[in-house]
Write a protein that holds these residues in place. Structure first.
Motif, PDB file in Angstrom:
ATOM      1  N   PHE A 154       0.826  -1.206   0.000  1.00  0.00           N
ATOM      2  CA  PHE A 154       0.000   0.000   0.000  1.00  0.00           C
ATOM      3  C   PHE A 154       0.867   1.266   0.000  1.00  0.00           C
ATOM      4  CE2 PHE A 154      -3.655  -2.401   2.240  1.00  0.00           C
ATOM      5  CZ  PHE A 154      -4.254  -2.680   1.020  1.00  0.00           C
ATOM      6  N   ASN A 155       1.915   1.260   0.826  1.00  0.00           N
ATOM      7  CA  ASN A 155       2.764   2.453   0.958  1.00  0.00           C
ATOM      8  C   ASN A 155       3.719   2.627  -0.224  1.00  0.00           C
ATOM      9  OD1 ASN A 155       1.679   3.204   3.461  1.00  0.00           O
ATOM     10  ND2 ASN A 155       3.073   1.855   4.574  1.00  0.00           N
ATOM     11  N   LYS A 156       4.199   1.486  -0.749  1.00  0.00           N
ATOM     12  CA  LYS A 156       5.172   1.550  -1.839  1.00  0.00           C
ATOM     13  C   LYS A 156       4.511   1.781  -3.186  1.00  0.00           C
ATOM     14  CE  LYS A 156       8.862  -1.238  -3.940  1.00  0.00           C
ATOM     15  NZ  LYS A 156       9.538  -2.570  -3.928  1.00  0.00           N
ATOM     16  N   ARG A 157       3.405   1.088  -3.436  1.00  0.00           N
ATOM     17  CA  ARG A 157       2.728   1.179  -4.740  1.00  0.00           C
ATOM     18  C   ARG A 157       1.628   2.218  -4.689  1.00  0.00           C
ATOM     19  NH1 ARG A 157       3.593  -2.968  -8.308  1.00  0.00           N
ATOM     20  NH2 ARG A 157       2.604  -1.443  -9.699  1.00  0.00           N
ATOM     21  N   SER A 158       2.034   3.477  -4.696  1.00  0.00           N
ATOM     22  CA  SER A 158       1.043   4.565  -4.657  1.00  0.00           C
ATOM     23  C   SER A 158       0.186   4.586  -5.912  1.00  0.00           C
ATOM     24  CB  SER A 158       1.752   5.909  -4.484  1.00  0.00           C
ATOM     25  OG  SER A 158       2.716   6.102  -5.507  1.00  0.00           O
ATOM     26  N   ASP A 159       0.671   3.940  -6.993  1.00  0.00           N
ATOM     27  CA  ASP A 159      -0.112   3.893  -8.228  1.00  0.00           C
ATOM     28  C   ASP A 159      -1.346   3.019  -8.085  1.00  0.00           C
ATOM     29  OD1 ASP A 159       2.059   1.899  -8.066  1.00  0.00           O
ATOM     30  OD2 ASP A 159       1.163   1.086  -9.887  1.00  0.00           O
ATOM     31  N   PHE A 160      -1.388   2.172  -7.043  1.00  0.00           N
ATOM     32  CA  PHE A 160      -2.592   1.380  -6.793  1.00  0.00           C
ATOM     33  C   PHE A 160      -3.742   2.262  -6.308  1.00  0.00           C
ATOM     34  CE2 PHE A 160      -0.623  -3.095  -5.904  1.00  0.00           C
ATOM     35  CZ  PHE A 160      -0.199  -3.133  -7.228  1.00  0.00           C
ATOM     36  N   GLY A 161      -3.408   3.393  -5.700  1.00  0.00           N
ATOM     37  CA  GLY A 161      -4.441   4.324  -5.249  1.00  0.00           C
ATOM     38  C   GLY A 161      -5.049   3.988  -3.909  1.00  0.00           C
ATOM     39  N   TYR A 162      -4.311   3.262  -3.057  1.00  0.00           N
ATOM     40  CA  TYR A 162      -4.788   2.949  -1.707  1.00  0.00           C
ATOM     41  C   TYR A 162      -4.028   3.795  -0.693  1.00  0.00           C
ATOM     42  CZ  TYR A 162      -6.965  -1.170  -3.777  1.00  0.00           C
ATOM     43  OH  TYR A 162      -7.729  -2.014  -4.542  1.00  0.00           O
ATOM     44  N   LYS A 163      -4.736   4.415   0.203  1.00  0.00           N
ATOM     45  CA  LYS A 163      -4.118   5.230   1.245  1.00  0.00           C
ATOM     46  C   LYS A 163      -4.243   4.498   2.575  1.00  0.00           C
ATOM     47  CE  LYS A 163      -3.965   9.927   3.101  1.00  0.00           C
ATOM     48  NZ  LYS A 163      -4.578  11.282   3.066  1.00  0.00           N
ATOM     49  N   PHE A 164      -3.129   3.919   3.023  1.00  0.00           N
ATOM     50  CA  PHE A 164      -3.132   3.169   4.278  1.00  0.00           C
ATOM     51  C   PHE A 164      -3.267   4.135   5.455  1.00  0.00           C
ATOM     52  CE2 PHE A 164      -0.505   1.564   7.850  1.00  0.00           C
ATOM     53  CZ  PHE A 164      -1.360   0.538   8.248  1.00  0.00           C
ATOM     54  N   LYS A 165      -4.279   3.881   6.299  1.00  0.00           N
ATOM     55  CA  LYS A 165      -4.574   4.797   7.405  1.00  0.00           C
ATOM     56  C   LYS A 165      -4.191   4.241   8.768  1.00  0.00           C
ATOM     57  CE  LYS A 165      -6.767   8.170   6.894  1.00  0.00           C
ATOM     58  NZ  LYS A 165      -6.390   9.561   6.658  1.00  0.00           N
ATOM     59  N   ALA A 166      -4.406   2.943   9.001  1.00  0.00           N
ATOM     60  CA  ALA A 166      -4.124   2.408  10.336  1.00  0.00           C
ATOM     61  C   ALA A 166      -4.071   0.893  10.309  1.00  0.00           C
ATOM     62  CB  ALA A 166      -5.184   2.873  11.332  1.00  0.00           C
ATOM     63  N   GLN A 167      -3.337   0.343  11.289  1.00  0.00           N
ATOM     64  CA  GLN A 167      -3.287  -1.101  11.496  1.00  0.00           C
ATOM     65  C   GLN A 167      -3.747  -1.411  12.917  1.00  0.00           C
ATOM     66  OE1 GLN A 167       0.627  -2.894  11.418  1.00  0.00           O
ATOM     67  NE2 GLN A 167      -0.198  -4.924  10.949  1.00  0.00           N
ATOM     68  N   PHE A 168      -4.590  -2.421  13.055  1.00  0.00           N
ATOM     69  CA  PHE A 168      -5.079  -2.842  14.367  1.00  0.00           C
ATOM     70  C   PHE A 168      -4.563  -4.241  14.652  1.00  0.00           C
ATOM     71  CE2 PHE A 168      -8.004   0.377  12.937  1.00  0.00           C
ATOM     72  CZ  PHE A 168      -8.279   1.109  14.087  1.00  0.00           C
ATOM     73  N   SER A 169      -3.830  -4.368  15.733  1.00  0.00           N
ATOM     74  CA  SER A 169      -3.267  -5.660  16.110  1.00  0.00           C
ATOM     75  C   SER A 169      -4.163  -6.346  17.127  1.00  0.00           C
ATOM     76  CB  SER A 169      -1.868  -5.473  16.697  1.00  0.00           C
ATOM     77  OG  SER A 169      -1.358  -6.714  17.159  1.00  0.00           O
ATOM     78  N   ILE A 170      -4.476  -7.587  16.872  1.00  0.00           N
ATOM     79  CA  ILE A 170      -5.349  -8.360  17.763  1.00  0.00           C
ATOM     80  C   ILE A 170      -4.703  -8.538  19.137  1.00  0.00           C
ATOM     81  CG2 ILE A 170      -6.669 -10.510  17.973  1.00  0.00           C
ATOM     82  CD1 ILE A 170      -7.366  -8.875  15.504  1.00  0.00           C
ATOM     83  N   ASN A 171      -3.372  -8.596  19.159  1.00  0.00           N
ATOM     84  CA  ASN A 171      -2.655  -8.880  20.407  1.00  0.00           C
ATOM     85  C   ASN A 171      -2.437  -7.647  21.278  1.00  0.00           C
ATOM     86  OD1 ASN A 171      -2.357 -11.620  19.674  1.00  0.00           O
ATOM     87  ND2 ASN A 171      -0.592 -11.114  18.386  1.00  0.00           N
ATOM     88  N   ASP A 172      -2.745  -6.465  20.753  1.00  0.00           N
ATOM     89  CA  ASP A 172      -2.568  -5.250  21.554  1.00  0.00           C
ATOM     90  C   ASP A 172      -3.576  -5.204  22.689  1.00  0.00           C
ATOM     91  OD1 ASP A 172      -0.525  -4.480  19.954  1.00  0.00           O
ATOM     92  OD2 ASP A 172      -1.658  -2.958  18.831  1.00  0.00           O
ATOM     93  N   ASN A 173      -3.124  -4.717  23.843  1.00  0.00           N
ATOM     94  CA  ASN A 173      -4.049  -4.532  24.963  1.00  0.00           C
ATOM     95  C   ASN A 173      -5.082  -3.477  24.607  1.00  0.00           C
ATOM     96  OD1 ASN A 173      -2.713  -6.383  26.602  1.00  0.00           O
ATOM     97  ND2 ASN A 173      -1.271  -4.844  27.378  1.00  0.00           N
ATOM     98  N   GLY A 174      -6.306  -3.773  24.931  1.00  0.00           N
ATOM     99  CA  GLY A 174      -7.370  -2.815  24.650  1.00  0.00           C
ATOM    100  C   GLY A 174      -7.959  -2.929  23.269  1.00  0.00           C
ATOM    101  N   PHE A 175      -7.481  -3.939  22.483  1.00  0.00           N
ATOM    102  CA  PHE A 175      -8.064  -4.105  21.141  1.00  0.00           C
ATOM    103  C   PHE A 175      -9.518  -4.553  21.242  1.00  0.00           C
ATOM    104  CE2 PHE A 175      -9.472  -7.069  17.874  1.00  0.00           C
ATOM    105  CZ  PHE A 175      -9.345  -6.283  16.732  1.00  0.00           C
ATOM    106  N   SER A 176     -10.337  -3.977  20.391  1.00  0.00           N
ATOM    107  CA  SER A 176     -11.723  -4.429  20.254  1.00  0.00           C
ATOM    108  C   SER A 176     -12.225  -4.036  18.877  1.00  0.00           C
ATOM    109  CB  SER A 176     -12.623  -3.807  21.334  1.00  0.00           C
ATOM    110  OG  SER A 176     -12.814  -2.423  21.096  1.00  0.00           O
ATOM    111  N   LEU A 177     -13.109  -4.846  18.336  1.00  0.00           N
ATOM    112  CA  LEU A 177     -13.678  -4.530  17.020  1.00  0.00           C
ATOM    113  C   LEU A 177     -14.473  -3.240  17.062  1.00  0.00           C
ATOM    114  CD1 LEU A 177     -14.795  -8.031  15.670  1.00  0.00           C
ATOM    115  CD2 LEU A 177     -12.906  -6.613  14.858  1.00  0.00           C
ATOM    116  N   GLU A 178     -15.072  -2.938  18.227  1.00  0.00           N
ATOM    117  CA  GLU A 178     -15.865  -1.714  18.365  1.00  0.00           C
ATOM    118  C   GLU A 178     -14.992  -0.484  18.125  1.00  0.00           C
ATOM    119  OE1 GLU A 178     -16.096  -4.348  20.354  1.00  0.00           O
ATOM    120  OE2 GLU A 178     -18.093  -4.937  19.611  1.00  0.00           O
TER     121      GLU A 178
END
Length: 450
Positions: A154-178
């Motif tokens: 996403f970050n390298k191939r800007s020609d794809f036209g995707y703007k990466f905004k955030a990553q959510f890790s399941i193992n992080d404390n406080g993670f929730s789908l909400e």
């Protein structure tokens, strides 16, 4: 709850198809082919080109498609085009045609179409990479080697036209789908990518429900687990496999084009040959029975949840509750003329103007009043999936016995099930079948047509 409002341009691929048609038609005049009727030939090659393009998915070049993948597309397109083009000689008995000139025409056309294909692909990639046009905001759920590679893409191939905004890790404390859902809404995220390996089946189902109910695109980063028994669309972003849970036929430009063509011709026919003489008659009858306008205008939610004015012949006495409450059996607001035109569905005919304007289609999920749409969106699971396509004057749910008043949750739940089936399984043949069945039902009269 906020729902996605904007979509991306649907004119790019049809424009490319139009330019290709111009190329193959104008090029004829550069060669002495000795045609008996150049207009017949132009019509023939245009229809042939469109049919082959649809079957070959010639214009389904996605933002992540590699240049090397375009070459077999071009090869198949021109091989089939050449075979059917030479069949024109025998089919129309064109014995005076110069085979050599026709061959030169094919080589020239192939060269021009190929140059245009590569040029437009290159320019679109530059448009997305340099000008950041037509970008899609994305997030990634999961943290492993595959998600790391995808984020790098996403970050390298800007020609794809995707703007990466955030990553959510399941193992992080406080993670929730909400928290993910709140971020998606607040930051207007278009597409959600998640690793199947890191989510439980329950979390995956929750994520699917959220995406469906909020008009977000959901895509899988697969592993070796068994996922679902659904038809999944398999794609590659560079060398990273991606799965899409839902394919919508009407998102393909060719299908969209043919459906729109059907809508325009059918709506024009009804307006010219039915409404032109029926409207003055109904206008007099409606005015004689009660004061008020001939037409009734009501805000409804359509494609991508956007509001539009839906038109009908007025069938009730003017009242302040018209925009809040559906008509019920024995409703005192309905006039005598109104009862007849509702029973025969004549009151819906002005919606063919909505079809011509592009707000509606002849066939599709029936649009609801804005107040009802907001209510059902909260109460009925996957209700929002209906808004991935244009609403219709009639639909599969209506011809399957679920039209008119919603008397219980069962009515709206079944209606949504039929609507989702239509969205995922659309075909022009299905539209024709629903249209014919609607006409038959109107002649017979329906129990809930009040």
């Amino acid at each position: 709850m906020n729902y996605k409002q904007g979509r991306y341009s649907g004119f790019i691929k049809p424009l490319f198809a139009f330019i290709d048609l111009v190329i193959i038609n104008v090029s004829i005049y550069l060669f002495e082919i000795h045609l008996n009727s150049i207009y017949t030939f132009c019509l023939y090659i245009s229809l042939v080109w469109i049919i082959i393009s649809v079957k070959n998915h010639f214009y389904e070049v996605q933002r992540h498609t590699r240049i090397i993948q375009i070459i077999p597309l071009l090869f198949r397109q021109m091989v089939f085009f050449t075979i059917i083009l030479y069949a024109y000689i025998g089919f129309f008995k064109q014995h005076d045609i110069s085979r050599l000139a026709l061959g030169n025409y094919l080589v020239f056309t192939f060269a021009l179409v190929s140059i245009f294909k590569f040029l437009t692909t290159f320019l679109l990639k530059k448009y997305r990479a340099v000008l950041r046009g037509n970008t899609r905001n994305v997030i990634v759920i999961g943290k492993n080697e595959k998600t790391r590679q995808l984020i790098k893409t996403f970050n390298k191939r800007s020609d794809f036209g995707y703007k990466f905004k955030a990553q959510f890790s399941i193992n992080d404390n406080g993670f929730s789908l909400e928290k993910c859902f709140a971020y998606i809404i607040e930051n207007d995220i278009d597409e959600i990518y998640f690793s199947v390996a890191e989510l439980s089946n329950r979390q995956i189902n929750t994520l699917i429900d959220f995406a469906d109910n909020n008009l977000r695109v959901l895509k899988f980063i697969p592993d070796n687990k068994d996922i679902f028994s659904k038809k999944l669309k398999y794609e590659y972003y560079d060398y990273i496999p991606i799965l899409s849970i839902r394919t919508i036929p009407l998102q393909e430009p060719a299908n969209k084009f043919f459906k729109r063509l059907f809508d325009i011709f059918f709506a024009s026919f009804i307006i010219v040959f039915v409404l032109s003489w029926l409207t003055p008659i109904l206008a007099i009858l409606i005015k004689l029975e009660s004061k008020g306008p001939v037409f009734f205008k009501q805000s409804r939610n359509g494609f991508n949840y956007q509001e539009f004015d839906c038109y009908k012949f007025r069938s009730m006495t003017p009242n302040e509750e018209a925009h809040l409450h559906q008509a019920t059996k024995g409703d005192l607001r309905i006039t005598k003329v109104g009862a007849f035109i509702r029973k025969t569905s004549i009151d819906e005919l002005p919606q063919f103007f909505n079809v011509l304007f592009g707000d509606m289609s002849v066939v599709g999920p029936r649009p609801h009043m804005v107040s009802h749409t907001n209510m059902y969106a909260q109460r009925v699971d996957k209700f929002m999936v209906r808004h991935f396509v244009k609403p219709g004057i009639t639909g599969l749910a209506q011809t399957s016995g679920f039209r008119g008043e919603v008397e219980s949750d069962k009515d709206i739940i079944n209606r949504v099930k039929y609507d989702i089936f239509y969205v995922e399984n659309w075909s022009l043949l299905l539209d024709l079948k629903i249209t014919i069945q609607t006409f038959i039902n109107a002649l017979r009269g329906e129990e809930k047509a009040y």
